[in-house]
Enzyme design. Structure first.
Site, PDB file in Angstrom:
ATOM      1  N   GLY A  15      -0.401   4.752  -0.993  1.00 47.38           N
ATOM      2  CA  GLY A  15      -1.637   5.185  -0.351  1.00 47.38           C
ATOM      3  C   GLY A  15      -1.428   6.411   0.532  1.00 47.38           C
ATOM      4  N   HIS A  26      -1.794   4.313  16.763  1.00 40.97           N
ATOM      5  CA  HIS A  26      -0.839   5.423  16.818  1.00 40.97           C
ATOM      6  C   HIS A  26      -1.076   6.341  18.014  1.00 40.97           C
ATOM      7  CE1 HIS A  26      -4.201   7.381  14.658  1.00 40.97           C
ATOM      8  NE2 HIS A  26      -3.741   8.489  15.193  1.00 40.97           N
ATOM      9  N   GLY A  34       0.852  -1.188   0.000  1.00 44.53           N
ATOM     10  CA  GLY A  34       0.000   0.000   0.000  1.00 44.53           C
ATOM     11  C   GLY A  34       0.884   1.233   0.000  1.00 44.53           C
ATOM     12  N   HIS A  57      -8.793   3.574  20.160  1.00 45.02           N
ATOM     13  CA  HIS A  57      -7.890   4.590  20.698  1.00 45.02           C
ATOM     14  C   HIS A  57      -8.207   4.968  22.145  1.00 45.02           C
ATOM     15  CE1 HIS A  57      -6.411   4.884  16.711  1.00 45.02           C
ATOM     16  NE2 HIS A  57      -7.382   5.622  16.227  1.00 45.02           N
TER      17      HIS A  57
END
Length: 515
Positions: A39, A198, A36, A260
């Site tokens: 992307g 992240h 990817g 998250h």
């Protein structure tokens, strides 16, 4: 010991000495394959983060980078994409030089079928003992990719260190997440799997565990006796325009709360003394139901869905506030709120721990009211950079200083949750804050699994959230709020009785259909 045995031992030791340089060299070689590669994620974050890794990590003496995707792209065009992705100031000759060297090591490979992966694996098998596959592709592509890689890359070879990074979504409910986890387990060991979140590598969020470990007097206050409530909030000013085809299949619960914000909550509330505390804390969170959710949708979202897809509008929420209940003796009955939304007036991302008055020490400051608190700030109002704020009346260690951070007085005249900035001990980074993906890539290379999501915790998280996510999908049209609303306004609106919500939301429309 006879002479022959001594000779054999000497020869064995000598052979080991001869091979040590080669072993060391192998351990410093790295191949990275980004599937990817052209992307949005790769162009915005991954290539720049890999460049920073190559510059900072002294243990890497040889790095090869492969970008792959199904489409045909010339190697020159691909290297131009990578070049544009790496941020260098035009006056920084050293950065420009290193960027050119880095880009020269980048090679594009069409990865469309099994034969393509077989060819790629031939190069990998010849060149490196440390291999990272970063799959920046939808989960539907995992099976074919992993099947080919497992067939041709010899990923069970103990002399090679394979790591596979995956981006969310990690399923849409418990059953799909279990199926996806079983698929990964069919080809990979758990230690080879790195699910990226992240948020865990964010400059502020990554300080939470260190802060707790280095402040034992504050750590003993993190329980139901002293904590009044916990808030984990992430709202943003952008909307969903241009990506409603994805978002309307996900919604705010799946997009933010299940992953998250729940992971961040675990950092704040888990037991610091146990390696299994993350999983245990997740097991102590009660299943979230529709009754625990307050949902809303920004005005115009439904029309955006109609314009970008074939659907006739949407009732899916773009804002959610969830009441979390943690069982067990430590956190029972402590209110916990997870909040996320789009098209808000300001971007606010923070973790706020509000204490009871009995948590204060002798350093009480009358002008600061009666709300001692700790706030881990990614951004909040006028505070656009990371910060750690601790009420001065709380027992923070005098020797505490976050690594790479400094104490500051820059917020003294800023209003922070109704209190003056001077009421807080404040810390901020003393250097430019690197993007979270820079830390994701560094942690991936170094095998720091703390900032990635293991299978058992993932499944527990979906056990908590599946009912709420499915119920939110089926809920009637959510309360609407104007674009640019403040967080306080939306929270007040969704806290009103349903009939009143509808009347306010449709004040200028002249109708209110509530069943």
């Amino acid at each position: 010991m006879n002479m022959r045995v001594k000779e054999l031992i000497f020869l064995a030791i000598f052979a080991c000495i001869l091979t040590l340089p080669q072993i060391a060299a192998d351990l410093r070689t790295l191949d990275v394959i980004v599937v990817g590669a052209t992307g949005d994620l790769a162009k915005r974050y991954l290539w720049n983060a890999l460049y920073i890794l190559a510059q900072k990590e002294r243990n890497i003496t040889d790095i090869s980078l492969y970008g792959g995707a199904k489409s045909k792209v010339s190697n020159q065009a691909f290297q131009e994409i990578v070049t544009e992705s790496i941020r260098c100031d035009k006056s920084d000759s050293q950065c420009l030089k290193y960027r050119s060297e880095f880009v020269s090591r980048c090679q594009y490979e069409v990865l469309k079928d099994d034969a393509d992966y077989k060819r790629l694996c031939t190069w990998i098998n010849l060149n490196s003992s440390n291999i990272i596959f970063y799959l920046s592709v939808p989960p539907v592509a995992y099976r074919g990719i992993l099947q080919s890689v497992a067939s041709h890359c010899n990923i069970t070879d103990s002399s090679k260190n394979f790591k596979f990074a995956f981006e969310k979504p990690f399923g849409t409910d418990f059953q799909s997440s279990l199926s996806l986890s079983n698929l990964l387990a069919k080809y990979l060991s758990e230690k080879q799997i790195y699910r990226v979140d992240h948020f865990l590598s964010d400059a502020t969020i990554s300080q939470i565990s260190d802060f707790r470990a280095r402040n034992p007097d504050l750590e003993r206050l993190l329980n139901k006796r002293y904590v009044k409530r916990i808030e984990v909030t992430a709202v943003e000013t952008v909307g969903c325009q241009g990506r409603t085809s994805y978002y309307d299949r996900s919604g705010v619960v799946r997009d933010m709360l299940q992953n998250h914000l729940t992971e961040v909550l675990c950092l704040v509330t888990r037991d610091m003394t146990s390696e299994e505390s993350r999983l245990q804390l997740m097991k102590n969170i009660s299943t979230v139901t529709l009754e625990d959710l307050q949902l809303a949708q920004y005005k115009g979202y439904s029309e955006e869905v109609s314009m970008e897809t074939r659907k006739k509008g949407s009732s899916l929420a773009t804002f959610a506030r969830a009441r979390i209940r943690i069982t067990g003796p430590k956190w029972e009955n402590v209110p916990v709120w997870l909040t996320s939304g789009k098209q808000m007036r300001q971007k606010n991302v923070y973790v706020r721990i509000v204490f009871r008055r009995n948590a204060s020490n002798s350093r009480k400051i009358d002008a600061c009211g009666s709300t001692p608190q700790i706030v881990f700030v990614r951004c909040h109002g006028d505070m656009t950079s990371p910060a750690l704020l601790i009420s001065r009346e709380l027992p923070v260690s005098e020797s505490y200083l976050p690594p790479g951070w400094i104490e500051t007085e820059k917020f003294e005249n800023v209003s922070i949750f109704g209190q003056k900035g001077q009421c807080f001990v404040a810390f901020v980074p003393n250097t430019t804050v690197e993007h979270a993906y820079t830390h994701v890539i560094a942690n991936l290379f170094n095998g720091n699994r703390e900032d990635f999501v293991p299978t058992d915790a993932l499944l527990e998280s979906w056990r908590v959230w599946t009912e709420a996510a499915v119920s939110a999908d089926r809920a009637q049209r959510a309360t609407t709020y104007p674009k640019g609303s403040s967080l306080k306004t939306v929270v007040k609106l969704i806290s009103l009785p349903v009939q009143v919500q509808c009347l306010i939301s449709n004040l200028f429309v002249g109708r209110c259909d509530v069943r």
